[in-house]
Design a protein around this motif. Sequence first.
Motif, PDB file in Angstrom:
ATOM      1  N   GLU A  34       0.990  -1.414   0.043  1.00 43.87           N
ATOM      2  CA  GLU A  34      -0.499   0.402  -0.072  1.00 43.87           C
ATOM      3  C   GLU A  34       1.214   1.171   0.282  1.00 43.87           C
ATOM      4  O   GLU A  34       0.439   2.190  -1.069  1.00 43.87           O
ATOM      5  CB  GLU A  34      -1.539   0.270   1.535  1.00 43.87           C
ATOM      6  CG  GLU A  34      -2.401  -1.142   0.621  1.00 43.87           C
ATOM      7  CD  GLU A  34      -2.727  -1.510   2.608  1.00 43.87           C
ATOM      8  OE1 GLU A  34      -2.307  -0.505   3.257  1.00 43.87           O
ATOM      9  OE2 GLU A  34      -3.990  -1.946   1.954  1.00 43.87           O
ATOM     10  N   GLN A  35       2.392   1.588   0.885  1.00 42.10           N
ATOM     11  CA  GLN A  35       2.907   2.551   0.929  1.00 42.10           C
ATOM     12  C   GLN A  35       3.186   2.501  -0.627  1.00 42.10           C
ATOM     13  O   GLN A  35       4.002   4.246  -1.122  1.00 42.10           O
ATOM     14  CB  GLN A  35       3.490   2.185   1.780  1.00 42.10           C
ATOM     15  CG  GLN A  35       2.822   2.080   3.400  1.00 42.10           C
ATOM     16  CD  GLN A  35       2.459   3.529   3.918  1.00 42.10           C
ATOM     17  OE1 GLN A  35       2.616   4.857   3.472  1.00 42.10           O
ATOM     18  NE2 GLN A  35       1.268   3.478   3.976  1.00 42.10           N
ATOM     19  N   ILE A  36       4.180   1.687  -1.072  1.00 40.00           N
ATOM     20  CA  ILE A  36       4.693   1.455  -2.440  1.00 40.00           C
ATOM     21  C   ILE A  36       4.158   2.343  -3.310  1.00 40.00           C
ATOM     22  O   ILE A  36       3.728   3.297  -4.309  1.00 40.00           O
ATOM     23  CB  ILE A  36       5.097  -0.056  -2.994  1.00 40.00           C
ATOM     24  CG1 ILE A  36       6.709  -0.766  -1.748  1.00 40.00           C
ATOM     25  CG2 ILE A  36       5.661   0.540  -4.167  1.00 40.00           C
ATOM     26  CD1 ILE A  36       6.342  -1.407  -2.245  1.00 40.00           C
ATOM     27  N   ASP A  37       2.339   1.501  -3.496  1.00 40.21           N
ATOM     28  CA  ASP A  37       1.892   2.159  -4.040  1.00 40.21           C
ATOM     29  C   ASP A  37       1.591   4.260  -4.224  1.00 40.21           C
ATOM     30  O   ASP A  37       0.980   4.632  -5.324  1.00 40.21           O
ATOM     31  CB  ASP A  37       0.338   2.016  -3.845  1.00 40.21           C
ATOM     32  CG  ASP A  37      -0.671   1.837  -4.711  1.00 40.21           C
ATOM     33  OD1 ASP A  37      -0.651   2.223  -6.561  1.00 40.21           O
ATOM     34  OD2 ASP A  37      -1.883   2.402  -4.725  1.00 40.21           O
ATOM     35  N   HIS A  38       0.716   4.133  -2.330  1.00 40.74           N
ATOM     36  CA  HIS A  38       0.433   6.135  -1.862  1.00 40.74           C
ATOM     37  C   HIS A  38       1.646   6.554  -2.614  1.00 40.74           C
ATOM     38  O   HIS A  38       1.453   7.786  -3.092  1.00 40.74           O
ATOM     39  CB  HIS A  38       0.282   5.784  -1.087  1.00 40.74           C
ATOM     40  CG  HIS A  38      -0.186   6.625  -0.025  1.00 40.74           C
ATOM     41  ND1 HIS A  38      -1.085   7.012  -0.659  1.00 40.74           N
ATOM     42  CD2 HIS A  38       0.533   7.362   0.598  1.00 40.74           C
ATOM     43  CE1 HIS A  38      -1.218   8.377  -0.043  1.00 40.74           C
ATOM     44  NE2 HIS A  38      -0.183   8.271   0.671  1.00 40.74           N
ATOM     45  N   ARG A  39       2.868   6.181  -2.205  1.00 41.15           N
ATOM     46  CA  ARG A  39       3.967   7.110  -2.683  1.00 41.15           C
ATOM     47  C   ARG A  39       4.340   6.897  -3.889  1.00 41.15           C
ATOM     48  O   ARG A  39       5.111   7.820  -4.080  1.00 41.15           O
ATOM     49  CB  ARG A  39       4.699   6.843  -1.560  1.00 41.15           C
ATOM     50  CG  ARG A  39       4.590   6.632  -0.244  1.00 41.15           C
ATOM     51  CD  ARG A  39       5.411   6.213   1.098  1.00 41.15           C
ATOM     52  NE  ARG A  39       5.354   7.114   2.693  1.00 41.15           N
ATOM     53  CZ  ARG A  39       5.125   5.887   3.306  1.00 41.15           C
ATOM     54  NH1 ARG A  39       6.039   4.752   3.476  1.00 41.15           N
ATOM     55  NH2 ARG A  39       4.816   6.752   4.708  1.00 41.15           N
ATOM     56  N   ASN A  40       4.148   6.381  -4.656  1.00 43.35           N
ATOM     57  CA  ASN A  40       4.369   6.717  -6.397  1.00 43.35           C
ATOM     58  C   ASN A  40       5.451   6.345  -6.090  1.00 43.35           C
ATOM     59  O   ASN A  40       7.011   6.529  -7.249  1.00 43.35           O
ATOM     60  CB  ASN A  40       3.716   7.600  -6.687  1.00 43.35           C
ATOM     61  CG  ASN A  40       3.275   7.179  -8.675  1.00 43.35           C
ATOM     62  OD1 ASN A  40       3.799   5.630  -8.759  1.00 43.35           O
ATOM     63  ND2 ASN A  40       4.257   8.155  -9.264  1.00 43.35           N
ATOM     64  N   ILE A  92       9.004  -7.492   4.540  1.00 52.81           N
ATOM     65  CA  ILE A  92       9.053  -5.884   3.982  1.00 52.81           C
ATOM     66  C   ILE A  92       8.081  -5.658   5.158  1.00 52.81           C
ATOM     67  O   ILE A  92       6.838  -5.574   4.498  1.00 52.81           O
ATOM     68  CB  ILE A  92       8.714  -5.898   2.507  1.00 52.81           C
ATOM     69  CG1 ILE A  92      10.527  -6.307   1.742  1.00 52.81           C
ATOM     70  CG2 ILE A  92       8.847  -4.408   2.449  1.00 52.81           C
ATOM     71  CD1 ILE A  92      10.916  -6.354   0.676  1.00 52.81           C
ATOM     72  N   VAL A  93       7.939  -4.333   5.862  1.00 54.56           N
ATOM     73  CA  VAL A  93       7.352  -3.854   6.433  1.00 54.56           C
ATOM     74  C   VAL A  93       6.509  -2.697   5.898  1.00 54.56           C
ATOM     75  O   VAL A  93       5.519  -2.609   5.932  1.00 54.56           O
ATOM     76  CB  VAL A  93       7.302  -3.487   8.459  1.00 54.56           C
ATOM     77  CG1 VAL A  93       7.292  -2.710   9.004  1.00 54.56           C
ATOM     78  CG2 VAL A  93       7.839  -4.616   9.154  1.00 54.56           C
ATOM     79  N   THR A  94       7.357  -1.699   5.600  1.00 58.38           N
ATOM     80  CA  THR A  94       7.669  -0.673   5.127  1.00 58.38           C
ATOM     81  C   THR A  94       8.400  -0.288   4.272  1.00 58.38           C
ATOM     82  O   THR A  94       9.402   0.043   4.798  1.00 58.38           O
ATOM     83  CB  THR A  94       6.477   0.779   6.479  1.00 58.38           C
ATOM     84  OG1 THR A  94       6.017   1.352   5.415  1.00 58.38           O
ATOM     85  CG2 THR A  94       7.903   1.552   7.208  1.00 58.38           C
ATOM     86  N   VAL A  95       8.285   1.116   3.490  1.00 60.26           N
ATOM     87  CA  VAL A  95       9.079   1.512   2.454  1.00 60.26           C
ATOM     88  C   VAL A  95       8.314   2.632   2.251  1.00 60.26           C
ATOM     89  O   VAL A  95       7.612   3.374   2.072  1.00 60.26           O
ATOM     90  CB  VAL A  95       9.114   0.895   1.168  1.00 60.26           C
ATOM     91  CG1 VAL A  95       9.901   1.386   0.381  1.00 60.26           C
ATOM     92  CG2 VAL A  95       9.506  -0.554   1.431  1.00 60.26           C
ATOM     93  N   TYR A  96       9.847   4.055   2.203  1.00 55.68           N
ATOM     94  CA  TYR A  96       9.712   5.414   2.202  1.00 55.68           C
ATOM     95  C   TYR A  96      10.732   5.863   1.668  1.00 55.68           C
ATOM     96  O   TYR A  96      12.365   5.372   1.454  1.00 55.68           O
ATOM     97  CB  TYR A  96       9.204   6.352   3.557  1.00 55.68           C
ATOM     98  CG  TYR A  96       9.874   6.584   4.604  1.00 55.68           C
ATOM     99  CD1 TYR A  96      11.277   7.776   5.007  1.00 55.68           C
ATOM    100  CD2 TYR A  96      10.024   5.958   5.534  1.00 55.68           C
ATOM    101  CE1 TYR A  96      11.542   7.168   5.854  1.00 55.68           C
ATOM    102  CE2 TYR A  96      10.686   5.823   6.223  1.00 55.68           C
ATOM    103  CZ  TYR A  96      11.814   6.382   7.179  1.00 55.68           C
ATOM    104  OH  TYR A  96      12.096   6.450   7.825  1.00 55.68           O
TER     105      TYR A  96
END
Length: 106
Positions: A34-40, A92-96
């Motif tokens: 979701e974060q990868i998608d949201h943050r493009n 993989i928990v999150t990415v930014y």
Amino acid sequence: NERTGLTTEALFHLSLIKKSLIKMNFKYSKHAIEQIDHRNLDIKLIDEILENPDRIIIDATGLSIYQKLDIINQKPYLYRVFVNAKKNPALIVTVYRTSKLEKYED
């Protein structure tokens, strides 16, 4: 370890990663996707970071943070990929991505 502030277990885990003695398989959590998608963010770049990070940090909770610097439109960005390596496969928990590089310098 007084010098690094890391536990013996964390130092051992880090040494295995750095020496490439283990080849980890990764699974993306729902939140990470979701974060990868949201943050493009580019998933291929995330995979590249996991394969060849500039740096791996073990945080206080035991998560491995894979970091890589990238230049986009002549501006530096730091990618941070948080991985629970205690899971099998590693989760993989999150990415930014951040432009606030000074916040993450030693």
